[in-house]
Design a protein around this motif. Structure first.
Motif, short mmCIF file in Angstrom:
data_model
loop_
_atom_site.label_atom_id
_atom_site.label_comp_id
_atom_site.label_asym_id
_atom_site.label_seq_id
_atom_site.Cartn_x
_atom_site.Cartn_y
_atom_site.Cartn_z
N VAL A 52 0.83 -1.21 0.00
CA VAL A 52 0.00 0.00 0.00
C VAL A 52 0.86 1.25 0.00
O VAL A 52 0.57 2.23 -0.69
CB VAL A 52 -0.95 0.01 1.23
N GLN B 118 9.72 -10.46 -5.42
CA GLN B 118 9.32 -9.30 -4.63
C GLN B 118 9.85 -8.00 -5.25
O GLN B 118 9.21 -6.96 -5.18
CB GLN B 118 9.80 -9.44 -3.18
N GLN C 28 10.15 -9.35 8.36
CA GLN C 28 9.24 -10.49 8.18
C GLN C 28 9.75 -11.44 7.09
O GLN C 28 9.51 -12.64 7.13
CB GLN C 28 7.85 -9.99 7.75
N SER D 238 -4.46 -16.89 6.59
CA SER D 238 -3.52 -15.78 6.76
C SER D 238 -2.12 -16.29 7.13
O SER D 238 -1.30 -15.52 7.62
CB SER D 238 -4.02 -14.81 7.82
N PHE E 259 -1.75 -8.69 6.21
CA PHE E 259 -1.94 -7.74 7.31
C PHE E 259 -2.71 -6.48 6.92
O PHE E 259 -3.34 -5.84 7.76
CB PHE E 259 -0.54 -7.36 7.82
N GLU E 260 -2.63 -6.12 5.64
CA GLU E 260 -3.26 -4.88 5.16
C GLU E 260 -4.79 -4.93 5.17
O GLU E 260 -5.44 -3.89 5.11
CB GLU E 260 -2.81 -4.59 3.71
N ARG F 168 -2.95 -13.70 13.17
CA ARG F 168 -2.24 -13.35 14.39
C ARG F 168 -0.76 -13.01 14.14
O ARG F 168 -0.15 -12.33 14.93
CB ARG F 168 -2.31 -14.52 15.38
N ASP F 169 -0.21 -13.58 13.06
CA ASP F 169 1.21 -13.35 12.79
C ASP F 169 1.50 -11.97 12.19
O ASP F 169 2.65 -11.55 12.14
CB ASP F 169 1.75 -14.42 11.82
N GLU F 170 0.47 -11.30 11.70
CA GLU F 170 0.61 -9.97 11.08
C GLU F 170 1.51 -9.99 9.85
O GLU F 170 2.14 -8.97 9.52
CB GLU F 170 1.12 -8.95 12.11
N THR F 171 1.56 -11.10 9.15
CA THR F 171 2.40 -11.20 7.95
C THR F 171 1.74 -10.41 6.82
O THR F 171 0.57 -10.63 6.50
CB THR F 171 2.60 -12.67 7.52
N ALA F 172 2.50 -9.49 6.24
CA ALA F 172 1.96 -8.66 5.17
C ALA F 172 1.97 -9.41 3.84
O ALA F 172 2.73 -10.36 3.65
CB ALA F 172 2.75 -7.36 5.08
N THR F 173 1.15 -8.95 2.92
CA THR F 173 0.94 -9.60 1.64
C THR F 173 2.23 -9.84 0.85
O THR F 173 2.43 -10.90 0.27
CB THR F 173 -0.07 -8.77 0.82
N MET F 174 3.13 -8.86 0.86
CA MET F 174 4.38 -8.94 0.11
C MET F 174 5.22 -10.15 0.53
O MET F 174 6.00 -10.68 -0.25
CB MET F 174 5.19 -7.65 0.34
N VAL F 175 5.07 -10.59 1.77
CA VAL F 175 5.83 -11.73 2.29
C VAL F 175 4.96 -12.99 2.30
O VAL F 175 5.42 -14.08 1.96
CB VAL F 175 6.35 -11.44 3.72
N LEU F 176 3.70 -12.83 2.65
CA LEU F 176 2.81 -13.99 2.81
C LEU F 176 2.55 -14.71 1.49
O LEU F 176 2.57 -15.95 1.42
CB LEU F 176 1.49 -13.53 3.44
N GLY G 78 -4.61 -5.35 0.82
CA GLY G 78 -3.83 -4.29 0.18
C GLY G 78 -3.92 -4.28 -1.33
O GLY G 78 -3.05 -3.71 -2.00
N GLN H 212 -6.11 -1.13 4.77
CA GLN H 212 -5.14 -0.04 4.64
C GLN H 212 -5.24 0.64 3.27
O GLN H 212 -4.99 1.82 3.14
CB GLN H 212 -3.71 -0.56 4.79
#
Lengths: 311, 311
Positions: A155, A179, A282, B119, B140-141, B148-156, B173, B282
């Motif tokens: 974002v 990435q 991460q 997630s 996460f976005e 719960r891990d809050e892993t964002a899309t770019m990594v997940l 996102g 976000q």
């Protein structure tokens, strides 16, 4: 990976920058990255002024290619650092934390390329107004100090690209060629990689830190200390103690006492996995092997081509 | 945007799915998305069984194209919902929350395509083992309930793509053509968009909610209630009260009392901007205008082509 505004700006071949990370980014890492055609950065944050000067000189001896220095505006001997950068002929400075108006003009007047690291569109605009040549835009995924808004890279990068005219370098969650391709699709013209370079052979981090982070499972890091630094770290014993204190409504002073000082050095450099503050992103979950900078560049080129092929 | 495993799986033209969001995703939105060549989902989470049946029948009347239903395993009248889905001839179900082994086999045996929303890589693997046809991988976005891990899309997304063989649909996102291109670069074969469709004309959310979210600045949402739902919402008065309680170490019961019930309906559907729980992602920061589903599809196609051109 194509040439463009970022490769032209720094006089490099590939728009890939290694972050100037404390305890990781010495002359070895920086010169190796520059020799591979990217831009290596020396991380001044963990160096006394003399050490910084030494690393710059060694880097100059090790590579003819451009390299730079990462400088935080919270560096204790800021004026000394500025002098050293100017005296040693460093041509590129990446500034993190604080007001971009503070040093930009001085460096620009000395013919030095200036990049400011931000985590929001608001600060990207301030940096642009202050005259920087480019911004690093760092999302929530990144290790270490993070932005307060927690905006993730997917974002944040397009948001900043819409707002500024200067080139955007994406950071946070970027370790693979795929990435990198994603970051360029979002509008970035360069990428800064932290985690993957922090864990490679040429990084001056301890082996213990590298092995620990390479074996991290997804969700193995978390953003904490939101009122005092906003730092992403491995969920180790120190982290659990910090979280328990925050959970239990400990005072700012009590938390400060638990955190203490020199935790990053203890963990990253000295290899204390329990008591150290292990700052990593991460994307460590995607890094799982011992590799050299040259290995990394070969791998990201292949991954990038594969990703572009998917589109 | 190319055809592939996801377009073939659902019998659609474009690998774009609209999330089945509470209070937003009724028959109007779902049929409009399907008519544009994507896959529209009806959000059962805010519908009594009779309402769900009604929306399914209206959707069937409004479009000949495939559409689906999003069903949470916490839906109170789960068995009724399963019966309705089977009786009305719904061909696609997206299941969120809970154990993928619970309903997958029953739906698959009835010839229904099953997708599970996850997630984390761990749950993606469980879903694959349970026999789902694809997974939605949500970073996460995303607005609303989060991992719960809050892993964002770019990594997940790349992490899950490495782990499973079934196709991955990226979410969290993703609102623009550039973000779709980025998701595909990361290895996804489809995207699920929530926020942008939640704020469009055909969404059944209130105008107040749409306007509020379209005017959100970066950092206008935050993940909270981490011990009781883990929900991303707009930082409004309700949010501030929740945060103050958490900050002040209120008990789980005290927090539960502040949150109360029907806050999502109050905010999203009834338009109470202060007391409602305004669940949005976000990426609302990139959505700034009133637009129809058709406008969105035209815009994401153009943005996608532009992004691919950058690589």
């Amino acid at each position: 990976m194509k040439t463009g505004r970022i490769t032209e700006l720094f006089g490099i071949d590939k728009p890939v920058i290694s972050g100037g990370m404390v305890w990781c980014s010495g002359h070895r890492l920086a010169s190796a990255v520059s020799d591979c055609g990217g831009l290596g950065l020396i991380g001044s944050g963990s160096m006394h002024p003399d050490t910084l000067r030494e690393h710059i000189e060694k880097c100059k001896a090790e590579t003819d290619r451009p390299f730079g220095v990462n400088l935080s505006l919270f560096y204790p001997q800021l004026e000394e650092a500025v002098d050293i950068i100017m005296e040693t002929g460093v041509k590129v400075v990446f500034i993190s934390a604080g007001n971009p108006a503070l040093l930009t003009r001085r460096f620009k007047d000395a013919g030095i390329t200036v990049v400011h690291v931000v985590s929001s569109t608001k600060f990207a605009l301030k940096a642009e107004a202050a005259g920087v040549d480019a911004v690093v835009v760092e999302g929530f995924e990144a290790g270490g100090h993070n932005g307060r808004d927690e905006t993730a890279t997917m974002v944040l990068v397009p948001a900043v690209c819409r707002a500024v005219k200067i080139p955007v370098i994406a950071a946070g969650g970027i370790a693979t060629g795929a990435q990198i391709a994603a970051a360029f699709a979002l509008g970035a013209e360069g990428v800064q990689m932290g985690t993957r370079f922090a864990l490679c052979d040429e990084s001056s981090a301890s082996d213990a830190f590298k092995e620990r982070c390479r074996s991290l499972a997804e969700g193995g890091t978390m953003l904490t200390l939101k009122k005092s630094g906003n730092i992403r770290m491995v969920k180790n014993e120190l982290y659990e103690r910090i979280e328990a204190a925050i959970d239990g409504c400990a005072s700012a002073d009590e938390i400060k006492e638990i955190v203490g000082t020199r935790r990053a050095k203890l963990g990253i450099f000295e290899g204390d996995m329990k008591e150290g503050m292990l700052e990593i992103g991460q994307t460590a979950t995607l890094v799982d092997r011992s590799e050299s900078v040259a290995d990394i560049f070969a791998d990201i080129e292949a991954g990038y081509a594969e990703a572009v092929g998917r589109l």
